[in-house]
Design a protein around this motif. Structure first.
Motif, PDB file in Angstrom:
ATOM      1  N   ARG A  80      17.061  62.436 178.057  1.00 53.09           N
ATOM      2  CA  ARG A  80      16.948  61.008 178.805  1.00 53.09           C
ATOM      3  C   ARG A  80      15.243  61.086 179.127  1.00 53.09           C
ATOM      4  NH1 ARG A  80      21.110  62.913 181.996  1.00 53.09           N
ATOM      5  NH2 ARG A  80      20.191  63.551 182.728  1.00 53.09           N
ATOM      6  N   SER A  85      13.600  54.704 172.120  1.00 52.98           N
ATOM      7  CA  SER A  85      14.595  54.240 171.038  1.00 52.98           C
ATOM      8  C   SER A  85      14.959  54.963 170.553  1.00 52.98           C
ATOM      9  CB  SER A  85      13.350  52.703 171.448  1.00 52.98           C
ATOM     10  OG  SER A  85      12.167  53.270 170.171  1.00 52.98           O
ATOM     11  N   ASP A  87      16.926  53.300 166.505  1.00 54.17           N
ATOM     12  CA  ASP A  87      17.250  52.999 165.261  1.00 54.17           C
ATOM     13  C   ASP A  87      18.451  54.110 164.411  1.00 54.17           C
ATOM     14  OD1 ASP A  87      18.456  50.597 163.685  1.00 54.17           O
ATOM     15  OD2 ASP A  87      16.029  50.419 163.503  1.00 54.17           O
ATOM     16  N   ARG A 141      25.004  57.300 168.109  1.00 53.42           N
ATOM     17  CA  ARG A 141      24.247  56.977 168.454  1.00 53.42           C
ATOM     18  C   ARG A 141      24.629  55.983 169.923  1.00 53.42           C
ATOM     19  NH1 ARG A 141      22.232  50.763 165.980  1.00 53.42           N
ATOM     20  NH2 ARG A 141      20.604  50.743 167.679  1.00 53.42           N
ATOM     21  N   GLY A 142      25.909  55.735 169.871  1.00 56.14           N
ATOM     22  CA  GLY A 142      26.605  55.524 171.668  1.00 56.14           C
ATOM     23  C   GLY A 142      26.858  56.354 171.777  1.00 56.14           C
ATOM     24  N   GLY A 145      23.074  57.022 173.341  1.00 52.13           N
ATOM     25  CA  GLY A 145      23.577  55.445 174.685  1.00 52.13           C
ATOM     26  C   GLY A 145      23.730  55.992 175.781  1.00 52.13           C
ATOM     27  N   GLN A 146      25.118  56.605 176.096  1.00 45.58           N
ATOM     28  CA  GLN A 146      25.635  56.723 177.561  1.00 45.58           C
ATOM     29  C   GLN A 146      25.153  58.258 177.919  1.00 45.58           C
ATOM     30  OE1 GLN A 146      28.150  54.532 177.686  1.00 45.58           O
ATOM     31  NE2 GLN A 146      28.601  55.727 179.100  1.00 45.58           N
ATOM     32  N   MET A 148      21.850  57.897 178.309  1.00 50.69           N
ATOM     33  CA  MET A 148      20.692  57.390 178.361  1.00 50.69           C
ATOM     34  C   MET A 148      21.047  56.276 179.882  1.00 50.69           C
ATOM     35  SD  MET A 148      18.178  58.631 176.676  1.00 50.69           S
ATOM     36  CE  MET A 148      18.808  59.752 175.920  1.00 50.69           C
ATOM     37  N   LYS A 149      22.295  55.838 179.943  1.00 49.51           N
ATOM     38  CA  LYS A 149      22.792  55.443 181.115  1.00 49.51           C
ATOM     39  C   LYS A 149      23.448  56.653 182.147  1.00 49.51           C
ATOM     40  CE  LYS A 149      24.809  52.241 178.612  1.00 49.51           C
ATOM     41  NZ  LYS A 149      26.074  51.211 177.953  1.00 49.51           N
TER      42      LYS A 149
END
Length: 150
Positions: A80, A85, A87, A141-142, A145-146, A148-149
């Protein structure tokens, strides 16, 4: 034989401050395992042993313990803090980090032992993560993403 040797290696590094492959080979030989330095080197890689600093400042072999919930939280925090970013291109995930943080973030990623991830290469602010398949890249990637949230 290899499993028994691996168990003995883990026992020896828990019980002794083993600083070198030669020391480990000697301890194994004394324990009844006839090994060469090449065998010990291969075992260290397979067991994913790494060196950590002891209280005296000397480095010693220790076993990776990614399954420890506290370590998993640390790895997630590093990711975190470093993340800028990401990709995806087929089975490669490119992750951009804060300058100077890519190596720490790549080590954290590798330490999470996610089955989709084959390994990472890091520069100063970019990580190339090789994923098993394009589908697994989307899964990873998912997962990132989790994190990072959180």
């Amino acid at each position: 034989m290899k499993n028994a040797r691996h168990e003995q290696i883990l026992k020896l590094i828990r019980e002794h401050d083993v600083e070198t492959q030669e020391e480990l080979a000697e301890l194994l030989n004394r324990s009844g395992f006839a090994v060469t330095q090449a065998t010990v080197s291969r075992d260290i890689r397979q067991l994913q042993l790494h060196k950590t600093a002891g209280p005296d400042g000397h480095f010693r072999y220790s076993a990776k313990n990614a399954g420890d919930p506290e370590n998993a939280l640390r790895y997630r925090r590093v990711l975190r803090d470093a993340f800028v970013s990401m990709d995806v291109s087929s089975n490669i995930l490119v992750i951009h980090t804060v300058s100077g943080m890519a190596m720490a973030a790549a080590a954290a990623l590798d330490s999470l032992d996610w089955s989709e991830l084959l390994g990472c290469i890091a520069g100063d602010d970019t990580i190339i993560a090789v994923i098993r398949s394009p589908e697994d890249a989307d899964v990873l990637r998912g997962k990132l993403g989790q994190i990072m949230k959180e």
